[in-house]
Write a protein that holds these residues in place. Structure first.
Motif, mmCIF file in Angstrom:
data_model
loop_
_atom_site.group_PDB
_atom_site.id
_atom_site.type_symbol
_atom_site.label_atom_id
_atom_site.label_comp_id
_atom_site.label_asym_id
_atom_site.label_seq_id
_atom_site.Cartn_x
_atom_site.Cartn_y
_atom_site.Cartn_z
ATOM 1 N N LEU A 100 0.864 -1.185 0.000
ATOM 2 C CA LEU A 100 0.000 0.000 0.000
ATOM 3 C C LEU A 100 0.896 1.229 0.000
ATOM 4 N N PRO A 101 0.372 2.386 -0.400
ATOM 5 C CA PRO A 101 1.188 3.602 -0.413
ATOM 6 C C PRO A 101 1.558 4.049 0.994
ATOM 7 N N VAL A 102 2.789 4.525 1.131
ATOM 8 C CA VAL A 102 3.266 5.125 2.378
ATOM 9 C C VAL A 102 3.480 6.613 2.107
ATOM 10 N N VAL A 103 2.682 7.446 2.778
ATOM 11 C CA VAL A 103 2.764 8.901 2.632
ATOM 12 C C VAL A 103 3.469 9.457 3.863
ATOM 13 N N VAL A 104 4.498 10.270 3.644
ATOM 14 C CA VAL A 104 5.231 10.861 4.759
ATOM 15 C C VAL A 104 5.063 12.370 4.721
ATOM 16 N N GLY A 105 4.649 12.937 5.851
ATOM 17 C CA GLY A 105 4.511 14.379 5.991
ATOM 18 C C GLY A 105 5.617 14.926 6.868
ATOM 19 N N VAL A 106 6.458 15.777 6.310
ATOM 20 C CA VAL A 106 7.624 16.292 7.033
ATOM 21 C C VAL A 106 7.361 17.717 7.493
#
Length: 263
Positions: A100-106
């Motif tokens: 599944l997609p892994v979204v990272v918010g920095v």
């Protein structure tokens, strides 16, 4: 399950992990790694169709908490290879293997292992304008771990990867976007809304197809063209028999929005 170094939530096909040691800029400890491993097990076993990772407080992650990895006063040495083998390498391997997609918010600083958690572990990386990426390993006589030496040259090329790794300079988020290191840089006030929008989008997307896309692009880095064409053939054969493909075609023909189940 109770967490102290992270927060974990899974609902409506969306799994979210917040690194939660804001007083230490969310720096990694052994306890945080163990909690991350437990949360990823829940993601792997549950019905999530997207994972969003972000940080609490004014920074995303400052890397390893060095107070846990200090050489002893008696001259004793720390086995950093064992630290990588036990914690960092499994973390990056598991994130890359998630179907599944892994979204990272920095938000704020992403330094050392924190930067490379995003760059080597995230599929879509979105950063606030005030965020920055730093590879400070050179200041400690070390190399960029947590997949850094793998991800950096592939994202920005050899010259820029070496500049970042050998100088340890701070790279602003806007420049990281210009270099193709991350997907998107957004105003600080819009970061959370953007992450929520991406999470909702992926929670309704054809998850199996996205998982195969993620895997195919990952494998392409080590494949010949012939091997990659064979992989595409095999994946398209399997995806062509999926429920989501049938739904996508039906929705197109009927001029309606598809309702994907992720299968």
């Amino acid at each position: 399950m109770t967490y102290e170094s992270i927060e974990f939530q899974q609902e409506g096909g969306i799994a979210r992990i917040w690194l939660n040691r804001p007083d230490k800029l969310n720096s990694f400890t052994a306890a945080m790694h163990r909690e991350l491993a437990n949360a990823l097990t829940q993601v792997e076993q549950g019905g999530a169709r997207v994972l969003v990772i972000s940080g609490r407080g004014r920074g995303f992650c400052a890397g390893q908490d060095l107070s846990e990895r200090q050489p002893g006063a008696d001259g004793g040495r720390v086995d950093l290879g064992e630290t990588v083998e036990t914690f960092y390498a499994p973390l990056i391997r598991r994130l890359n293997a998630l179907p599944l997609p892994v979204v990272v918010g920095v938000n704020g600083v992403a330094a050392g292992a924190g930067a490379n958690l995003a760059l080597a572990g995230g599929d879509i990386v979105v950063a606030a304008e005030s965020a920055s990426f730093i590879q400070p390993f050179c200041r400690l006589g070390l190399i960029p771990d947590t997949g850094g030496t793998y991800a950096l040259p592939r994202l920005v090329g050899r010259a820029r990867a070496l500049g970042l790794a050998l100088l340890g300079d701070k790279l602003p988020a806007a420049q990281a976007q210009q270099w193709g290191m991350i997907w998107e840089c957004v105003p600080d006030a819009e970061l959370e809304a953007r992450l929520d929008a991406l999470a909702r989008h992926f929670a309704q997307a054809p998850t199996k197809g996205l998982a195969f896309t993620k895997r195919a692009i990952g494998e392409s880095l080590g494949n010949t063209l012939d091997a990659q064409l064979d992989l595409e053939r095999d994946m398209m054969r399997e995806l062509g028999a999926s429920d989501d493909y049938a739904e996508g075609v039906a929705a197109f023909m009927e001029k309606r929005q598809p309702v994907f189940k992720g299968q």
